[in-house]
Design an enzyme around this catalytic site. Structure first.
Site: not given
Ligand code: DGL
Length: 280
Positions: A76, A190
C-alpha cells in the site's frame, strides 16, 4: 524434508495489494503467501497521517505475532509512504514497502512529461515530493489524486461494474492538465490502480506506459529472503471487515485462497476463522 518456502504476509487496506500479490505469485519463487486487508478502514487515502500512524504499525505487528511470517510486504503506497519506519521498528523481520514508481517512469518517458496517479494522501506527501526531486528532476510531473479509483477497483474485484466516472475523471485530471497532452508514461502509485490498468489505458487519449511497482517488490522480496526458485503456495487471507470482505472473496478464491479469517477490532486485532459457509 525441510520446507524451503518463505512465509510472507502481504498487507493492504483492501484488494489493491492483490496487484502486488499477483506479481509475487508470478515470480517463480517458493513463497507461502498470506494476505491481510484492513478493509474496515478503507480508504487509507482519506485518512490523516496521524490516524495511519496510530493504527497500521500496531495492526501489522499483531498480525505478524499471530502468523509468524518471515517478511511483511506493505502493499500500500499510502501506508508505506508514512508508516514504513514505524513498522520496521516494531518487527524483527524484513519489511518491504511500496515506493511510487517515479524513478522508472522518469527513466521511461520520451516526451519528458509523466503522470502520477495515487491516492489524495500519497500525491501530496513530502515523501513523493522528495522522490520527484531526486529522480524526476527536469521532467514535468502531472499529479492526480483519486479516492474514487480505489473504490472502482474494489467494485471491479467484487464482480461489479466499476463504472466510467472515476476512470474518466482520473484520465481528464492527467491528460487535461496543462501540458498533459504529452504524457507518455503514468506512474501508478496506488496498488489498487494496476487492477484498472486496462480501463485506464482504454480511456486515455494516447497510448502510454502504465507503470506499477509489483514486479520490483517481488524482486526485492526474493532478494531479502534469498527465496529459492519454486512454485508459490497460498495460505490464508484475513479482513478487518468480514461483511465487506464477503463480496470480494471470489477474487481471493480465484487466486487460490480458501482459508478466510476475521481480524478483531483494535487493540486486540485477534485473528479468528471466518466460515466460508457464511460468505455468499
Ligand atoms: N492500495 C492503497 C495504496 O496503494 C490505498 C488505497 C486506499 O485505501 O486509499 O495507496
Amino acid at each position: 524434508m525441510v520446507n524451503a518456502a518463505k512465509r510472507v504476509l502481504v498487507f493492504d487496506s483492501g484488494v489493491g495489494g492483490l496487484s502486488v500479490f499477483d506479481a509475487i505469485a508470478a515470480s517463480g519463487r517458493a513463497f507461502e503467501l498470506d494476505y491481510a486487508a484492513d478493509n474496515a478502514w478503507l480508504p487509507y487515502g482519506l485518512k490523516t497521517d496521524e490516524q495511519l500512524r496510530d493504527r497500521v504499525p500496531a495492526l501489522i505487528a499483531r498480525l505478524a505475532e499471530q502468523w509468524a511470517p518471515e517478511a511483511v510486504v506493505v502493499a500500500c503506497n499510502t501506508a508505506s509512504t508514512i508508516v514504513l519506519e514505524q513498522v520496521r521498528a516494531a518487527l524483527s523481520i524484513p519489511v518491504v514497502g511500496v515506493v511510487p514508481p517515479i524513478k522508472p517512469a522518469a527513466a521511461a518517458t520520451r516526451t519528458g512529461v509523466m503522470g502520477l496517479l495515487a491516492t489524495p494522501a500519497t500525491v501530496q506527501r513530502a515523501y513523493t515530493d522528495d522522490l520527484i526531486a531526486q529522480f524526476a528532476g527536469g521532467k514535468k510531473v502531472i499529479r492526480f489524486g483519486s479516492a474514487a479509483l480505489v473504490e472502482a477497483a474494489e467494485q471491479k474485484l467484487r464482480g461489479e461494474d466499476p463504472g466510467q466516472s472515476a476512470i474518466t475523471e482520473a484520465v481528464a485530471g492527467l491528460f487535461g492538465a496543462p501540458g498533459g497532452a504529452d504524457i507518455d508514461v503514468v506512474a501508478l502509485a496506488c496498488t489498487h490502480f494496476p487492477l484498472l490498468a486496462a480501463e485506464l489505458a482504454a480511456a486515455a487519449p494516447r497510448p502510454c506506459l502504465w507503470m506499477d511497482s509489483g514486479e520490483a517488490i517481488a524482486r526485492r522480496l526474493a532478494h531479502v529472503l534469498a527465496a529459492e526458485e519454486g512454485a508459490p503456495s497460498v495460505r490464508r487471507a484475513a479482513f478487518t471487515s468480514a461483511d465487506a470482505a464477503r463480496a470480494s472473496l471470489r477474487a481471493f478464491e480465484s487466486r487460490g485462497f480458501s482459508d478466510f479469517s476475521h481480524i478483531a477490532e483494535a487493540p486486540s486485532f485477534e485473528v479468528a476463522p471466518l466460515l466460508r459457509a457464511t460468505s455468499v
